[in-house]
Scaffold this active site. Sequence first.
Site, PDB file in Angstrom:
ATOM      1  N   HIS A 157       0.849  -1.176   0.000  1.00  0.00           N
ATOM      2  CA  HIS A 157       0.000   0.000   0.000  1.00  0.00           C
ATOM      3  C   HIS A 157       0.895   1.240   0.000  1.00  0.00           C
ATOM      4  O   HIS A 157       1.992   1.228   0.571  1.00  0.00           O
ATOM      5  CB  HIS A 157      -0.883   0.064   1.251  1.00  0.00           C
ATOM      6  CG  HIS A 157      -2.177  -0.666   1.121  1.00  0.00           C
ATOM      7  ND1 HIS A 157      -2.867  -1.148   2.227  1.00  0.00           N
ATOM      8  CD2 HIS A 157      -2.945  -0.972   0.050  1.00  0.00           C
ATOM      9  CE1 HIS A 157      -3.987  -1.734   1.836  1.00  0.00           C
ATOM     10  NE2 HIS A 157      -4.058  -1.647   0.522  1.00  0.00           N
ATOM     11  N   CYS A 253      -2.282   2.871   9.269  1.00  0.00           N
ATOM     12  CA  CYS A 253      -3.277   1.847   8.928  1.00  0.00           C
ATOM     13  C   CYS A 253      -4.441   1.847   9.918  1.00  0.00           C
ATOM     14  O   CYS A 253      -5.581   1.548   9.545  1.00  0.00           O
ATOM     15  CB  CYS A 253      -2.637   0.459   8.905  1.00  0.00           C
ATOM     16  SG  CYS A 253      -1.613   0.141   7.460  1.00  0.00           S
TER      17      CYS A 253
END
Length: 260
Positions: A157, A253
């Site tokens: 990511h 996150c």
Amino acid sequence: MCPPAHFKVTYSINPWMDPAKPVDVPLAVAQWEDLRDVYRSLGHTVEELTPRTGLPDMVYAANGATVVEGRVLGARFAYREREEEAAAHLEWFRAHGYTEIHEPTHINEGEGDFAVTSSYLLAGRGFRASPLSHGEAQEFFGRPVIGLDLVDPRYYHLDTALAVLDDAADDVMYYPPAFSPGSRTVLERLFPDALIAEEPDAVALGLNAVSDGLHVLLPQAAIGLFEPLRERGYEPVGVDLGELLKGGGSVKCCTQELRT
């Protein structure tokens, strides 16, 4: 933010994602609570998303949506195991008065692969998000989208390889080897004064950080980033999320930013 529910690691991409080392759930919850409390001690409002049985990855709340100026672009997850999270996030937004909501056609995992600066929406691709999601985001937000190719599976990511330090000043930090040569050149042109992370700090997920423009919350193991951040006028705040790191995420996150 979403508190950890029953948490189980079932795959491994990085050294710290080892299925042979199970997550200590009570410790994971305590570490999440510490992160929440640090935000509150710095004067930030923290909204909590209720976890749902069978969706342990909801603790990585950044993946559930991208919010810019009160407009919400929902997520569409790459893997079936996380599909139901998208609806849970959108239910929360609707219940809290958000009206400009777009349910995406193309795969994007929220702020996992979207990073917001004052000038751009940086958009990662290569492992999770569909390149088609970039045009969809640009059309919805009306912001220039800059596509960046991720080439190292350890940094699957964008938020594992790049962090926005000051969105008003377009100040970022990133780890160049996570990106393709062309994307590195783009980053050098857009952010010539960026803070460049070294491998030990990137591997420690030091770029999975959240900044309010002054305080930078990041994994405490990313010790090589602390002094460079101070030299730029930021105040690094080390946080221990070692148990959550086993599932592939850290500070960013676990944090979805609600930009109004």
